[in-house]
Design a protein around this motif. Structure first.
Motif, PDB file in Angstrom:
ATOM      1  N   PHE A 270     -48.782 -18.379  30.340  1.00  0.00           N
ATOM      2  CA  PHE A 270     -50.104 -18.669  29.783  1.00  0.00           C
ATOM      3  C   PHE A 270     -50.607 -17.489  28.955  1.00  0.00           C
ATOM      4  O   PHE A 270     -51.199 -17.673  27.889  1.00  0.00           O
ATOM      5  CB  PHE A 270     -51.119 -18.955  30.900  1.00  0.00           C
ATOM      6  CG  PHE A 270     -50.903 -20.265  31.598  1.00  0.00           C
ATOM      7  CD1 PHE A 270     -50.130 -21.271  31.021  1.00  0.00           C
ATOM      8  CD2 PHE A 270     -51.477 -20.508  32.847  1.00  0.00           C
ATOM      9  CE1 PHE A 270     -49.934 -22.490  31.670  1.00  0.00           C
ATOM     10  CE2 PHE A 270     -51.283 -21.724  33.496  1.00  0.00           C
ATOM     11  CZ  PHE A 270     -50.514 -22.701  32.914  1.00  0.00           C
ATOM     12  N   SER A 271     -50.410 -16.277  29.462  1.00  0.00           N
ATOM     13  CA  SER A 271     -50.971 -15.123  28.759  1.00  0.00           C
ATOM     14  C   SER A 271     -50.219 -14.860  27.466  1.00  0.00           C
ATOM     15  O   SER A 271     -50.752 -14.313  26.519  1.00  0.00           O
ATOM     16  CB  SER A 271     -50.962 -13.893  29.660  1.00  0.00           C
ATOM     17  OG  SER A 271     -49.654 -13.400  29.798  1.00  0.00           O
ATOM     18  N   ARG A 272     -48.947 -15.265  27.442  1.00  0.00           N
ATOM     19  CA  ARG A 272     -48.159 -15.034  26.237  1.00  0.00           C
ATOM     20  C   ARG A 272     -48.436 -16.101  25.176  1.00  0.00           C
ATOM     21  O   ARG A 272     -48.598 -15.794  24.004  1.00  0.00           O
ATOM     22  CB  ARG A 272     -46.677 -15.046  26.609  1.00  0.00           C
ATOM     23  CG  ARG A 272     -45.793 -14.296  25.617  1.00  0.00           C
ATOM     24  CD  ARG A 272     -44.333 -14.382  26.026  1.00  0.00           C
ATOM     25  NE  ARG A 272     -44.118 -13.982  27.407  1.00  0.00           N
ATOM     26  CZ  ARG A 272     -43.369 -14.665  28.290  1.00  0.00           C
ATOM     27  NH1 ARG A 272     -42.792 -15.792  27.933  1.00  0.00           N
ATOM     28  NH2 ARG A 272     -43.218 -14.228  29.513  1.00  0.00           N
ATOM     29  N   LYS A 273     -48.519 -17.352  25.614  1.00  0.00           N
ATOM     30  CA  LYS A 273     -48.585 -18.438  24.638  1.00  0.00           C
ATOM     31  C   LYS A 273     -49.879 -19.237  24.696  1.00  0.00           C
ATOM     32  O   LYS A 273     -50.101 -20.106  23.861  1.00  0.00           O
ATOM     33  CB  LYS A 273     -47.412 -19.397  24.850  1.00  0.00           C
ATOM     34  CG  LYS A 273     -46.068 -18.691  24.972  1.00  0.00           C
ATOM     35  CD  LYS A 273     -44.956 -19.622  25.427  1.00  0.00           C
ATOM     36  CE  LYS A 273     -44.556 -20.606  24.364  1.00  0.00           C
ATOM     37  NZ  LYS A 273     -43.296 -21.308  24.684  1.00  0.00           N
ATOM     38  N   GLY A 274     -50.684 -18.984  25.692  1.00  0.00           N
ATOM     39  CA  GLY A 274     -51.865 -19.818  25.863  1.00  0.00           C
ATOM     40  C   GLY A 274     -51.561 -21.008  26.749  1.00  0.00           C
ATOM     41  O   GLY A 274     -50.404 -21.382  26.923  1.00  0.00           O
TER      42      GLY A 274
ATOM     43  N   MET B 120     -54.951 -13.842  29.035  1.00  0.00           N
ATOM     44  CA  MET B 120     -55.042 -15.295  29.123  1.00  0.00           C
ATOM     45  C   MET B 120     -56.487 -15.764  29.104  1.00  0.00           C
ATOM     46  O   MET B 120     -56.842 -16.700  28.389  1.00  0.00           O
ATOM     47  CB  MET B 120     -54.368 -15.790  30.390  1.00  0.00           C
ATOM     48  CG  MET B 120     -54.319 -17.302  30.450  1.00  0.00           C
ATOM     49  SD  MET B 120     -53.981 -17.901  32.115  1.00  0.00           S
ATOM     50  CE  MET B 120     -55.541 -17.555  32.910  1.00  0.00           C
TER      51      MET B 120
ATOM     52  N   GLN C 289     -54.837 -14.623  20.397  1.00  0.00           N
ATOM     53  CA  GLN C 289     -53.815 -14.337  21.372  1.00  0.00           C
ATOM     54  C   GLN C 289     -52.435 -14.811  20.930  1.00  0.00           C
ATOM     55  O   GLN C 289     -51.414 -14.211  21.254  1.00  0.00           O
ATOM     56  CB  GLN C 289     -54.245 -15.024  22.668  1.00  0.00           C
ATOM     57  CG  GLN C 289     -53.236 -15.000  23.764  1.00  0.00           C
ATOM     58  CD  GLN C 289     -53.674 -15.948  24.869  1.00  0.00           C
ATOM     59  OE1 GLN C 289     -54.650 -16.683  24.708  1.00  0.00           O
ATOM     60  NE2 GLN C 289     -52.954 -15.928  25.971  1.00  0.00           N
ATOM     61  N   ARG C 290     -52.423 -15.919  20.208  1.00  0.00           N
ATOM     62  CA  ARG C 290     -51.142 -16.553  19.903  1.00  0.00           C
ATOM     63  C   ARG C 290     -50.597 -16.221  18.524  1.00  0.00           C
ATOM     64  O   ARG C 290     -49.536 -16.656  18.155  1.00  0.00           O
ATOM     65  CB  ARG C 290     -51.328 -18.078  19.926  1.00  0.00           C
ATOM     66  CG  ARG C 290     -51.140 -18.680  21.256  1.00  0.00           C
ATOM     67  CD  ARG C 290     -52.059 -19.858  21.372  1.00  0.00           C
ATOM     68  NE  ARG C 290     -53.047 -19.591  22.403  1.00  0.00           N
ATOM     69  CZ  ARG C 290     -54.221 -20.165  22.467  1.00  0.00           C
ATOM     70  NH1 ARG C 290     -54.594 -21.010  21.552  1.00  0.00           N
ATOM     71  NH2 ARG C 290     -55.035 -19.846  23.439  1.00  0.00           N
TER      72      ARG C 290
END
Lengths: 197, 197, 197, 197
Positions: A26-30, A111, B117-118
DNA sequence: GATGAATGAGGCTTCATTCAT
DNA sequence: GATGAATGAAGCCTCATTCAT
């Protein structure tokens, strides 16, 4: 009996692996961009197992919050501040602790920032991140400074917000702690100018 | 010929309608959660038309950035600051202008925060939001204060970051400008304590 | 040895519990809609145990048919009809027995009707329900009436079909037996008009 | 304009193709067992298109009922019965018409019987099938026979139920109409014995 | 015998994208 | 330029089945 415990232990580990994998993903890609397949793969299990432990992908999100309490070491830090020491010393310790807390909860915070826009529950989480620490510090500082609580609150909150944001956009991408230390020192000195008599 | 021009005019309008609709939709629901159907509906056209004007959904995202320059009125504001006026006055004017810029670009900024974030390109956009204004102000302030550019830069940047965040999480959900005005006044006074001799 | 027998006894009970649970679940939700989890829960055991006793979910279906013979009390009823009594009396007894058999096999019959469309084996089961009883009764009635076996067979079969359907769609949703009794009496009298000389 | 109409026409045809394909598939395999892929394949289109025309698989089910009215020709048949003709003649015409209606709605009726157990709306549909025709006929017969409406209603309803069931389990699997004709004749004669003075 | 963790195929649905009209 | 029908890949989730304990 032993057997039973071992199996349950293993199951618990798997569940935790899933929660952690979800957090990383989640924190990397949402949230939306993370697929259940991504998460399962990251956890090293198959797709369907997620639904043995969780009701839905969203349930996994809340499980993350249940597992991780944000900035939980901050309270401890404040409680250990020594009123006999100069303000500058205490503030430095506090903000160093804040950055360490951010280091620890990095994935979670990234995230949260990504999802806050779409999800009110998460928005509240973020306000909590900024607000909790600020309140603790304000309460500690109030009897030691001249300015009113309202002004003090704004000063602390502004600085803390800026620091979290600085962490997210600058600090976490840098190697070595020197720049961080310098940033903290300067910021602390500026805060002192505002609140010191 | 005239007809042709009219048609081109109409086409341009449609394209703009699509960009604006996309911006509103993205800022409300996020990029991934916004469907092309959503956007087309918001623009009052049919599904497929998007692909007459844009290569892809992502292309629409970049078109938004091509169309909108963030905080473009800020430069103008700085250029009109009057060095003969007291610092407090100029700072107040500057930050009021910042909030008005945020008001205008609200959708865009919310979207940027949601997607940062992405997407590294968008992350850079955000840094630009915070950074550009800060540099302008720093340059204006530098000859008028005692502290070094490094300290000045951190002070201004910290405050500006905090303000943008305050706007996103508090200010934009509130009615009436009194709270905003008070927040600006207090913050300006605190900044003055840092930078004034 | 004793222990072994006890264990076997316990196993048999578990198997029966599973069959009955499956029957209830299938009749309530249909075969496809019933999950093995549903059935295990209804039986009060865990998921995997089904596969200790049965090869597959479908195997459970056939086990139901192995365990339950439909309308098995009907033969007994016919064998006890008293040729010295008037036809009306015997027919009433027969159809009352039919309804009692339907009461007993309610779940099974409901399930059969639900699945008959998709499964030829089950379709045959239903034909058996209608047909077996009819043949028994026809054989009993044949020497006592004037009309040919073909006509008699159609008359009995039609009425029996109607009764099973009446049971499925009306009777089983009603409280109290008065309506049923009246329905039987009228139907018997009408059958008598057809078959009596 | 022409073009527009043609496209709309084509779209309507596709929608109808989907409804008919769904009906065939549902009646063959049941609702749950029919996959959207099955239906799309049967209609000669791709999966996703179903959701261009319908909200869900279930929506497709209701679309079937919207399109097809069960036994709609039956009312017409009753309205054309000639009171001057003998009862036997009229009854034969009526039941022949019933079988023809069943022929036409075969898929729909098979599907209804298969789903009735799980779906109350469909259960009601079936009761309608049996009930509507019966009421029409009872109203026509009432002034011409001696027995009371209650008895008459049971007689007609029983026979009609039996016939629908006969159709579903026997008749529709047989070639040629001779057996059907014989079945109707015998059944009509038996009904006459019940209702004729 | 019993448990329930783990698998993986497959179902319903969504949606960016294409294209004939 | 504009429409919306059509495609097909991919996502979330379910569930029969297996198997180590």
């Amino acid at each position: 009996m032993e057997t039973r415990t071992n199996r349950q232990q293993k199951a618990l580990e798997t569940k935790n692996k899933l929660i952690d994998a979800a957090l990383r993903t989640f924190s990397r890609k949402g949230f939306k961009e993370s697929t259940t397949k991504d998460i399962a793969k990251e956890a090293g299990v198959t797709d369907g197992l997620i639904y043995h432990y969780f009701q839905s992908k969203e349930d996994l999100l809340w499980a993350i919050f249940d597992k991780y309490t944000l900035l939980h070491s901050l309270e401890e830090t404040v409680s250990r501040l020594d009123s006999n020491q100069p303000l500058e010393h205490n503030l430095t310790i506090y903000f160093q602790s804040l950055f360490r807390s951010l280091d620890e909860s990095q994935d979670l915070i990234v995230m949260c920032f990504g999802e806050a826009q779409r999800n009110d529950d998460i928005r509240r989480k973020i306000q909590e991140i900024i607000g909790r620490g600020a309140e603790l510090l304000v309460t500690f500082l109030e009897p030691k400074v001249r300015i009113g609580r309202r002004e003090l609150s704004i000063a602390v909150r502004n600085l803390q917000t800026a620091m979290v944001f600085h962490f997210l956009t600058v600090d976490r991408f840098m190697e070595g702690g020197k720049a961080r230390q310098e940033y903290i020192e300067i910021s602390v000195r500026q805060l002192l100018k505002i609140i010191a008599e």
